[in-house]
Each structure stands twice: as C-alpha cells, then as structure tokens.
Scaffold this active site. Structure first.
Site, PDB file in Angstrom:
ATOM      1  N   SER A   1       0.216 -21.420  16.837  1.00 53.97           N
ATOM      2  CA  SER A   1      -0.628 -20.902  17.910  1.00 53.97           C
ATOM      3  C   SER A   1       0.061 -19.708  18.574  1.00 53.97           C
ATOM      4  O   SER A   1       0.958 -19.106  17.981  1.00 53.97           O
ATOM      5  CB  SER A   1      -0.930 -22.014  18.927  1.00 53.97           C
ATOM      6  OG  SER A   1      -1.945 -21.620  19.816  1.00 53.97           O
ATOM      7  N   ASN A   2      -0.354 -19.350  19.771  1.00 51.22           N
ATOM      8  CA  ASN A   2       0.261 -18.228  20.485  1.00 51.22           C
ATOM      9  C   ASN A   2       0.173 -18.485  21.987  1.00 51.22           C
ATOM     10  O   ASN A   2      -0.381 -19.501  22.416  1.00 51.22           O
ATOM     11  CB  ASN A   2      -0.421 -16.910  20.093  1.00 51.22           C
ATOM     12  CG  ASN A   2      -1.902 -16.922  20.422  1.00 51.22           C
ATOM     13  OD1 ASN A   2      -2.301 -16.953  21.585  1.00 51.22           O
ATOM     14  ND2 ASN A   2      -2.741 -16.935  19.386  1.00 51.22           N
TER      15      ASN A   2
END
Ligand code: CTP
Ligand code: CA
Length: 225
Positions: A33-34
């Site tokens: 993810s980020n």
C-alpha cells in the site's frame, strides 16, 4: 441544505470521487500500500456536496469517519476501486480521481501466510493494475474527468503528459517533495493544469483548497458542456 442543492455550482450533478490508498494483498496477513491519508479526496467530496452535487465517494482504507450527505463505497484493491467506479458511471457528470492507486499488485495472492525461507533474498512478482481514471476517460460517454499528479520533480511537465496520455480534462499537480504539504498532511498547494492554461493555488488547508478546486472544476465543466 436544500437551498444549496438548488442553487450551488454543481446543483443536480453527479460526482464520483476516488480517495485514499489501495491495498493489494500478498497473503492473508500482508499487503502492499502507500501513505495516502484520503484527506484531500474526503475534503473534495464535502466541497462537492456543498456545491449541490450528488456524491459517490469511492474510498480505499483510511482512518476517516464516514461523511454525511453522500454515498461512500469502501474498497481495498485497485480492481475493486475500478468496479465501484464503473458502477453507474453512465450517470456520472464529473469524475475526480484523487486516490493513490497502487500501480502494481502481486501476480497471485498466497492462500496461506508465506513462511520465511532460508534464502536472504525473496522475490515478489507484481503485475500492473488497471488505470482507473484512464479507463473512465476512455469511455465514449466520458464524464468530465479530473486526475491528480503527485510528483517529486518536473511537476508541470509530468502533469501535462499525464493529462494527455490519460485523456483527462484537468489535472491537479501536487509537489510531494515539499515538506508539510500533500501526503498525510492537513495542508496542500497545487497547480491546476488544463489543456491550455495553468493556475496555481497557494498553500492552505485541504478543506479550503477543496472548495477552491471544486469551484474551478465546476467552472471548467460548465464551459465544456
Ligand atoms: N490513477 C488511477 N489508476 C491507477 C493509477 C493512477 O486512476 N492505476 C490515477 C490517480 O488517481 C491520479 C492519476 O491517475 O488521478 C495519476 O496518478 P499517478 O500515480 O500520478 O500516475 P501514474 O500514471 O500511475 O504514473 P506514475 O505513478 O508512474 O507517476
Ligand atoms: Ca502511480
């Protein structure tokens, strides 16, 4: 209020907004993810409702409460975000892609938790995710389509090339190399890049910026219809 719905710049219009990160599973307990907080997208959704729009907020996993006055669809992966974006898209007037979509996902999701092996190096195979905003903008009945470009260098050049490559109507360019703005911050500063003009909106709260952005998006949308 009902009065805003009748008189706002987006009265009677349907606006879809993607927001937050996507989460791409590796195995049952891990993902890619980020750091996107979703704050900018949620602020845009509020501002669009204030302008009288009917809003569908398509959100990846974020730590933000469900906003009132709109429909929120929670998703995890880019593929789920694409499906939620295409659902009812023929009735959508303006599509705003503020989500930080993972560019790649693991080619396959392990059924069980992956065990640590003896090897020092472990390889993870990734495959490109669908480009949500480009898919929307490629439609014959495409809504007025707005993208975001978060860059750490050559901001305007990259933004302009994304505008063209993805056939967007407008792109919101965001210099994420500057401390205190953008990802995870409460403030932001952006440059709006259109087909033939750019406009810089100086640093302010994401809430303030969102209402300025919605005002400009509504103005440009009205011009092109
Ligand atoms: N976007 C999208 N679907 C993707 C990737 C990006 O809808 N799979 C959208 C983002 O929401 C944003 C715009 O495309 O509105 C630009 O995203 P960005 O990550 O800056 O562009 P990319 O084309 O992925 O290029 P890169 O990450 O290499 O800069
Ligand atoms: Ca990307």
């Amino acid at each position: 209020t009902a009065e805003q719905f009748d008189t706002g710049a987006l009265a009677g219009k349907t606006v879809y907004i993607t927001a937050g990160p996507t989460r791409e599973p590796i195995d049952p307990v891990r993902y890619i993810s980020n750091h996107s907080s979703g704050k900018m997208g949620y602020a845009l959704a509020e501002a669009a409702v204030d302008a009288g729009a009917r809003v569908r907020l398509i959100s990846g996993p974020v730590n933000l409460p469900a906003p009132a006055r709109m429909e929120r669809v929670m998703v995890q992966t880019a593929e789920e975000m694409l499906a939620a974006s295409l659902d009812g898209i023929e009735g959508c007037d303006i599509f705003i892609a503020s989500a930080a979509v993972a560019d790649y996902r693991p080619t396959s999701v392990a059924e069980h938790k992956i065990k640590k092996g003896a090897e020092e190096i472990m390889e993870l195979h990734l495959v490109k995710n669908p480009d949500i905003v480009a898919t929307v903008a490629a439609r014959a009945d495409k809504p007025f389509t707005v993208g975001f470009a978060a860059e750490t260098q050559d901001l305007i050049d990259y933004a302009r090339s994304k505008l063209k490559r993805k056939h967007l109507d407008l792109i919101v360019a965001n210099d994420v190399s500057q401390p205190g703005i953008g990802f995870n911050s409460n403030e932001n500063a952006v440059t709006l890049v259109g087909r033939d003009a750019t406009l810089t909106l100086p640093q302010t709260s994401k809430r303030q910026l969102a209402s300025q952005l919605i005002r400009h998006i509504a103005e440009q949308y009205t011009k092109t219809r």
